[in-house]
Design a protein around this motif. Structure first.
Motif, PDB file in Angstrom:
ATOM      1  N   ASN A  53       0.862  -1.187   0.000  1.00 27.83           N
ATOM      2  CA  ASN A  53       0.000   0.000   0.000  1.00 27.83           C
ATOM      3  C   ASN A  53       0.897   1.235   0.000  1.00 27.83           C
ATOM      4  O   ASN A  53       2.125   1.118   0.080  1.00 27.83           O
ATOM      5  N   CYS A  54       0.288   2.409  -0.073  1.00 23.86           N
ATOM      6  CA  CYS A  54       1.093   3.628  -0.139  1.00 23.86           C
ATOM      7  C   CYS A  54       1.684   4.001   1.215  1.00 23.86           C
ATOM      8  O   CYS A  54       2.742   4.619   1.291  1.00 23.86           O
ATOM      9  N   THR A  55       1.010   3.619   2.288  1.00 20.41           N
ATOM     10  CA  THR A  55       1.519   3.952   3.620  1.00 20.41           C
ATOM     11  C   THR A  55       2.895   3.318   3.834  1.00 20.41           C
ATOM     12  O   THR A  55       3.835   3.993   4.274  1.00 20.41           O
ATOM     13  N   SER A  79      -3.897  16.302   5.093  1.00 23.91           N
ATOM     14  CA  SER A  79      -3.691  15.146   4.215  1.00 23.91           C
ATOM     15  C   SER A  79      -4.304  13.960   4.916  1.00 23.91           C
ATOM     16  O   SER A  79      -4.659  14.034   6.096  1.00 23.91           O
ATOM     17  N   PHE A  80      -4.398  12.840   4.214  1.00 26.38           N
ATOM     18  CA  PHE A  80      -4.787  11.621   4.904  1.00 26.38           C
ATOM     19  C   PHE A  80      -3.723  11.332   5.967  1.00 26.38           C
ATOM     20  O   PHE A  80      -2.540  11.616   5.771  1.00 26.38           O
ATOM     21  N   ALA A  82      -2.038   8.958   6.941  1.00 28.06           N
ATOM     22  CA  ALA A  82      -0.882   8.110   6.623  1.00 28.06           C
ATOM     23  C   ALA A  82       0.357   8.936   6.289  1.00 28.06           C
ATOM     24  O   ALA A  82       1.484   8.483   6.528  1.00 28.06           O
ATOM     25  N   THR A  83       0.170  10.138   5.742  1.00 26.69           N
ATOM     26  CA  THR A  83       1.314  10.978   5.383  1.00 26.69           C
ATOM     27  C   THR A  83       2.150  11.275   6.631  1.00 26.69           C
ATOM     28  O   THR A  83       3.352  11.030   6.664  1.00 26.69           O
ATOM     29  N   VAL A 125       2.650  16.532  -0.828  1.00 23.49           N
ATOM     30  CA  VAL A 125       1.508  15.713  -1.224  1.00 23.49           C
ATOM     31  C   VAL A 125       0.849  16.318  -2.466  1.00 23.49           C
ATOM     32  O   VAL A 125       0.675  17.535  -2.535  1.00 23.49           O
ATOM     33  N   GLN A 127      -2.353  16.522  -3.385  1.00 27.50           N
ATOM     34  CA  GLN A 127      -3.613  16.235  -2.701  1.00 27.50           C
ATOM     35  C   GLN A 127      -4.778  16.023  -3.660  1.00 27.50           C
ATOM     36  O   GLN A 127      -4.975  16.818  -4.573  1.00 27.50           O
ATOM     37  N   ASP A 151       4.304  12.353  -1.847  1.00 27.82           N
ATOM     38  CA  ASP A 151       3.145  11.500  -1.575  1.00 27.82           C
ATOM     39  C   ASP A 151       2.194  11.697  -2.752  1.00 27.82           C
ATOM     40  O   ASP A 151       1.407  12.632  -2.794  1.00 27.82           O
ATOM     41  N   ALA A 153       0.011   9.472  -3.662  1.00 31.24           N
ATOM     42  CA  ALA A 153      -0.988   8.405  -3.465  1.00 31.24           C
ATOM     43  C   ALA A 153      -2.158   8.510  -4.442  1.00 31.24           C
ATOM     44  O   ALA A 153      -2.508   7.539  -5.096  1.00 31.24           O
ATOM     45  N   PRO A 154      -2.796   9.688  -4.557  1.00 25.73           N
ATOM     46  CA  PRO A 154      -3.977   9.766  -5.426  1.00 25.73           C
ATOM     47  C   PRO A 154      -3.681  10.287  -6.834  1.00 25.73           C
ATOM     48  O   PRO A 154      -4.615  10.606  -7.560  1.00 25.73           O
ATOM     49  N   SER A 180      -0.767   5.050  -4.366  1.00 24.63           N
ATOM     50  CA  SER A 180      -1.702   4.140  -3.705  1.00 24.63           C
ATOM     51  C   SER A 180      -2.664   3.544  -4.728  1.00 24.63           C
ATOM     52  O   SER A 180      -3.101   4.225  -5.655  1.00 24.63           O
ATOM     53  N   HIS A 182      -5.527   1.969  -3.476  1.00 27.67           N
ATOM     54  CA  HIS A 182      -6.753   1.804  -2.689  1.00 27.67           C
ATOM     55  C   HIS A 182      -7.952   2.140  -3.589  1.00 27.67           C
ATOM     56  O   HIS A 182      -7.833   2.967  -4.493  1.00 27.67           O
ATOM     57  N   LYS A 185      -8.750   5.600  -5.069  1.00 27.64           N
ATOM     58  CA  LYS A 185      -7.898   6.226  -6.081  1.00 27.64           C
ATOM     59  C   LYS A 185      -8.376   5.784  -7.475  1.00 27.64           C
ATOM     60  O   LYS A 185      -9.240   4.920  -7.600  1.00 27.64           O
ATOM     61  N   GLY A 192      -2.774  -1.643  -2.461  1.00 27.64           N
ATOM     62  CA  GLY A 192      -1.527  -1.770  -3.201  1.00 27.64           C
ATOM     63  C   GLY A 192      -0.816  -0.436  -3.248  1.00 27.64           C
ATOM     64  O   GLY A 192      -1.413   0.606  -2.967  1.00 27.64           O
TER      65      GLY A 192
HETATM   66  C1  LIG Z   1      -4.816   7.267   0.053  1.00 28.39           C
HETATM   67  C2  LIG Z   1      -3.712   8.075   0.566  1.00 28.39           C
HETATM   68  C3  LIG Z   1      -2.691   7.521   1.353  1.00 28.39           C
HETATM   69  C4  LIG Z   1      -2.718   6.092   1.854  1.00 28.39           C
HETATM   70  O1  LIG Z   1      -2.674   5.146   0.841  1.00 28.39           O
HETATM   71  P1  LIG Z   1      -2.854   3.583   1.205  1.00 28.39           P
HETATM   72  O2  LIG Z   1      -2.529   2.883  -0.070  1.00 28.39           O
HETATM   73  O3  LIG Z   1      -4.269   3.386   1.617  1.00 28.39           O
HETATM   74  O4  LIG Z   1      -1.896   3.262   2.281  1.00 28.39           O
HETATM   75  C5  LIG Z   1      -1.634   8.330   1.728  1.00 28.39           C
HETATM   76  N1  LIG Z   1      -1.591   9.630   1.372  1.00 28.39           N
HETATM   77  C6  LIG Z   1      -2.568  10.210   0.632  1.00 28.39           C
HETATM   78  C7  LIG Z   1      -2.434  11.634   0.250  1.00 28.39           C
HETATM   79  C8  LIG Z   1      -3.665   9.452   0.219  1.00 28.39           C
HETATM   80  O5  LIG Z   1      -4.632  10.042  -0.496  1.00 28.39           O
END
Ligand SMILES: *Cc1c(COP(=O)(O)O)cnc(C)c1O
Length: 395
Positions: A53-55, A79-80, A82-83, A125, A127, A151, A153-154, A180, A182, A185, A192
């Motif tokens: 995953n992205c985390t 941000s989410f 996880a960042t 990020v 975003q 980051d 992710a999206p 990411s 998820h 996204k 993943g």
């Molecule tokens: C979705 C998201 C994450 C986390 O991604 P995962 O794959 O669910 O771990 C991290 N940072 C941002 C900005 C996100 O949108």
């Protein structure tokens, strides 16, 4: 009911998972290797390493650039979670800077005051898919000898104008980018992630760390004609992607250009229709950015109550979400170390920070409107009409 998001999966993905399921090789193997190569080509990176995953991608990226206990990483609270959490996994402290109200991204003008001798990296990020101002962020980082982890992710399929050329996010333009997969996204594999870089040493580290730092991967031992004993050369992790996920990801990757085009088309329609509602703020897309519009965030008029508007819309069959969260306002950050540019020398109430005014305002006054591949023009119009009715009912 109009959902806020919905993955776009089809018969191709269903056919694709039959490959690993019939071959018997279901964990990280040939499908992962092929997905990595196709992904690297798609974003224009030298190396792409698939992970769970992205985390965990962010964790490995920060580790690779040397972030460790006692270090500081400049990032956004908006941000989410996880960042910011990825910084804490390394034993380091997140230093939050505020966002620009138009793009909801890190404000580059606020980075320098947040830098200290302990700063190791900038974790920026993109975003909800909107590219952040990488040109300015990377310039500041280079001047101060800091690494840049994106980051992303999206942000699969988002583009940035770089030295006169449109390039996809993930090349990367900083040092490392993390994606990411998820379902929220564009491209999904269930769960993943992917790490891209042009540094072969870091890529080697990612491959080692994601599989327990095992000296000889199982794919090599499986094909070997001689007995091989592996060893575990340093602290590693189980951050693998499975071949079942990668098979889906390869099909999803082919759909990305169409996904981005459809979203950009629907967002244009949203913009036209929403411009007729007074007081609704639309997101800004800088001239150097092309968002994939992973989410479409609009600002409500200051007087509108966010929860009431969302409930009014939900009652009429339109699902929305509160805009992006702020990590510094969550209980998980109440007792834990995080800093703003004032470095703890401020008397803000817990769960608020006067240096993060724009981040807090965005969380409190913006909402995410529905946007997904199979959304129709009529559904866009219905969302806008419902929002308009909500605002007249409440203000
Ligand atoms: C979705 C998201 C994450 C986390 O991604 P995962 O794959 O669910 O771990 C991290 N940072 C941002 C900005 C996100 O949108």
């Amino acid at each position: 009911m109009i959902p806020v998001a919905k993955p776009w999966l089809g018969q191709e993905e269903i056919e694709a998972v039959k490959r690993p399921l019939s071959s018997g090789w279901v964990t990280q193997g040939p499908e992962v290797a092929a997905f990595e190569q196709e992904f690297a080509e798609f974003v224009g990176a030298e190396h792409a390493c698939a992970v769970s995953n992205c985390t965990v991608a962010l964790h490995l990226a920060l580790r690779a650039v040397g972030v460790g206990p006692g270090d500081e990483v400049i990032t956004v609270s908006h941000s989410f979670i996880a960042t910011a959490n990825a910084v804490r996994y390394c034993g380091a402290t997140p230093v939050f800077v505020d966002i620009e109200p138009g793009t909801f991204n890190m404000n580059p003008a606020l980075i320098e005051p947040a830098i200290s001798e302990r700063t190791k990296a900038i974790l920026c990020v993109h975003q909800v898919g909107m590219p952040c101002n990488l040109a300015e962020i990377v310039a500041i980082a280079r001047e101060h000898g800091l690494a840049v982890v994106e980051d992303a992710a999206p942000a699969i399929g988002s583009e940035i104008l770089w030295q006169g050329e449109w390039q996809r996010i993930g090349r990367p333009h900083g040092d490392i980018a993390c994606f990411s997969f998820h379902p929220r996204k564009l491209l999904t594999t269930g769960d993943g992630g992917m790490i891209t870089t042009n540094n072969p040493e870091w890529d080697k580290k990612f491959r080692l760390w994601r599989q327990h730092s095992m000296s000889v991967p199982d794919t090599v031992r499986h094909g070997a004609r001689q007995v091989i004993f592996e060893s575990y050369v340093e602290l590693g992790f189980n951050y693998r992607m499975t071949d079942i996920q990668a098979a889906v990801g390869r099909e999803q990757l082919k759909r990305v250009p169409e996904m981005v085009a459809r979203r950009r088309y629907l967002v244009e329609r949203y913009r036209q229709k929403l411009s007729e509602i007074p007081g609704v703020g639309l997101p800004e897309e800088p001239a150097w950015a092309r968002s994939n519009w992973q989410s479409f965030v609009v600002r409500l008029p200051e007087a509108a109550n966010q929860r009431d508007v969302m409930q009014f819309m939900l009652d009429r069959g339109v699902s929305t979400r509160r805009a992006v969260m702020n990590s510094h306002r969550e209980p998980a950050y109440a007792q834990e170390p995080w800093l703003c540019a004032r470095r703890g020398q401020c008397d803000c109430a817990p769960g608020s920070c006067e240096m993060l005014i724009e981040s807090e305002r965005a969380q409190d006054h913006a909402i995410i409107l529905p946007l997904f591949q199979l959304m129709t023009e009529e559904q866009v119009d219905e969302v806008v009409e419902t929002l308009s009715a909500a605002l007249t009912a409440k203000t």
